[in-house]
Enzyme design. Structure first.
Site, PDB file in Angstrom:
ATOM      1  N   ASP A 143       7.788   6.321  11.814  1.00 21.09           N
ATOM      2  CA  ASP A 143       6.375   5.936  11.679  1.00 21.09           C
ATOM      3  C   ASP A 143       5.994   4.927  12.760  1.00 21.09           C
ATOM      4  O   ASP A 143       6.863   4.348  13.420  1.00 21.09           O
ATOM      5  CB  ASP A 143       6.066   5.396  10.272  1.00 21.09           C
ATOM      6  CG  ASP A 143       7.052   4.331   9.792  1.00 21.09           C
ATOM      7  OD1 ASP A 143       7.789   3.761  10.627  1.00 21.09           O
ATOM      8  OD2 ASP A 143       7.091   4.068   8.587  1.00 21.09           O
ATOM      9  N   GLU A 194       1.277   7.279   2.479  1.00 21.54           N
ATOM     10  CA  GLU A 194       0.702   6.407   1.458  1.00 21.54           C
ATOM     11  C   GLU A 194       0.300   7.216   0.228  1.00 21.54           C
ATOM     12  O   GLU A 194      -0.058   8.392   0.339  1.00 21.54           O
ATOM     13  CB  GLU A 194      -0.562   5.738   2.026  1.00 21.54           C
ATOM     14  CG  GLU A 194      -0.295   4.825   3.224  1.00 21.54           C
ATOM     15  CD  GLU A 194       0.173   3.440   2.816  1.00 21.54           C
ATOM     16  OE1 GLU A 194       0.970   3.330   1.864  1.00 21.54           O
ATOM     17  OE2 GLU A 194      -0.259   2.469   3.448  1.00 21.54           O
TER      18      GLU A 194
HETATM   19  C1  GLP Z   1       7.182  -0.060   5.498  1.00 18.18           C
HETATM   20  C2  GLP Z   1       7.545   1.092   6.436  1.00 18.18           C
HETATM   21  C3  GLP Z   1       8.606   1.975   5.828  1.00 18.18           C
HETATM   22  C4  GLP Z   1       9.629   1.099   5.166  1.00 18.18           C
HETATM   23  C5  GLP Z   1       9.015   0.517   3.933  1.00 18.18           C
HETATM   24  C6  GLP Z   1       9.893  -0.487   3.223  1.00 18.18           C
HETATM   25  O1  GLP Z   1       5.803  -0.158   5.348  1.00 18.18           O
HETATM   26  N1  GLP Z   1       6.435   1.897   6.866  1.00 18.18           N
HETATM   27  O2  GLP Z   1       9.173   2.798   6.830  1.00 18.18           O
HETATM   28  O3  GLP Z   1      10.764   1.862   4.825  1.00 18.18           O
HETATM   29  O4  GLP Z   1       7.726  -0.020   4.202  1.00 18.18           O
HETATM   30  O5  GLP Z   1      10.053  -1.634   3.991  1.00 18.18           O
HETATM   31  P1  GLP Z   1      11.042  -2.812   3.640  1.00 18.18           P
HETATM   32  O6  GLP Z   1      12.430  -2.253   3.798  1.00 18.18           O
HETATM   33  O7  GLP Z   1      10.740  -3.883   4.639  1.00 18.18           O
HETATM   34  O8  GLP Z   1      10.780  -3.210   2.239  1.00 18.18           O
END
Ligand code: GLP
Length: 230
Positions: free
Chosen positions: A71, A137
């Site tokens: 992403d 989302e």
């Molecule tokens: C983010 C990213 C994801 C990620 C998720 C969890 O918004 N777009 O790719 O896996 O949220 O993030 P974290 O591991 O920092 O909790």
């Protein structure tokens, strides 16, 4: 009807990283040409650091594997500190010594690149606090394609925390269709703040409101720490 999935529980984030590194190491040893969808975010960073230590020690070799971007924010320059491409390169591609990458520029380019790879062998994923995968989302159905979209207020807030400044309002994400077609999926979840959404993803109904709930359709391995599950 898709069944419930029980995660492998590790005592803490450090043990989680060891277990996840074991899983990924076994995959690349079995298939040195592994094509890997690579999440950024906080959760997988200790895992990537452990893999880097193993590479440094000569225990495992990622040089023939391919890292695929999951992403990205829209409208940022290449040298923007918030670039998720650069985060993936800094944390995974460079320390693990990969030479092949697929960058997520546009849905058409990305789809062609995934086809050229023969599909994804492994998707390494984190769990969004709102149940998102990549930037799929809620609501995202299982056939949601690779696309640009507006981030939700929840994701704008959770992503702001990475950088201490606001992130762009728009993003591009690998589609649910691409993620769910991966031959293996690995979901890493750490921390008490993920407990509710992890239970919803693994034990609740399959629903576009919790995109991660569709992972139960895949060859899924979930590794969580105790805070995220019990
Ligand atoms: C983010 C990213 C994801 C990620 C998720 C969890 O918004 N777009 O790719 O896996 O949220 O993030 P974290 O591991 O920092 O909790």
């Amino acid at each position: 009807m898709v069944g419930e999935v029980t995660p492998t529980i590790q005592a803490d984030a450090e043990q989680l990283a060891q277990a996840a590194a074991d899983f990924i190491t076994a995959q690349v040893r079995a298939n040195p040409h592994l094509s890997i969808l690579v999440a950024t975010g906080n959760t997988p960073m200790p895992t990537y650091a452990e893999l880097a230590r193993r590479v440094e020690a000569g225990d495992v070799d990622f040089s023939r594997a391919t890292a695929v971007q999951l992403d990205e924010y829209l409208g940022i320059e290449d040298d923007d500190p918030r670039s998720l491409w650069n985060w993936m390169r800094r944390s995974f591609v460079e320390p693990l010594g990969l030479t092949r990458t697929v960058r997520l520029h546009s849905p058409g380019q990305f789809g062609a690149a995934i086809r050229d790879l023969g599909g994804l062998d492994l998707a390494i994923l984190g769990l969004g606090p709102n149940g998102h995968l990549g930037f799929n989302e809620p609501p995202s159905p299982p056939d949601a394609p690779t696309r640009t979209l507006a981030l939700t207020p929840a994701s704008l807030e959770s992503n702001r925390a990475y950088w201490g400044v606001a992130v762009p309002a728009g993003a591009i994400t690998a589609g649910m269709d691409v993620i769910l077609a991966a031959r293996q999926t690995l979901l890493l979840v750490s921390g008490a703040h993920k407990r509710g959404v992890l239970h919803a993803a693994l034990r609740g109904p399959e629903t576009p409101e919790v995109p991660a709930s569709f992972l139960r359709r895949t060859a899924l391995t979930v590794i969580a720490d105790e805070a995220a599950w019990t």
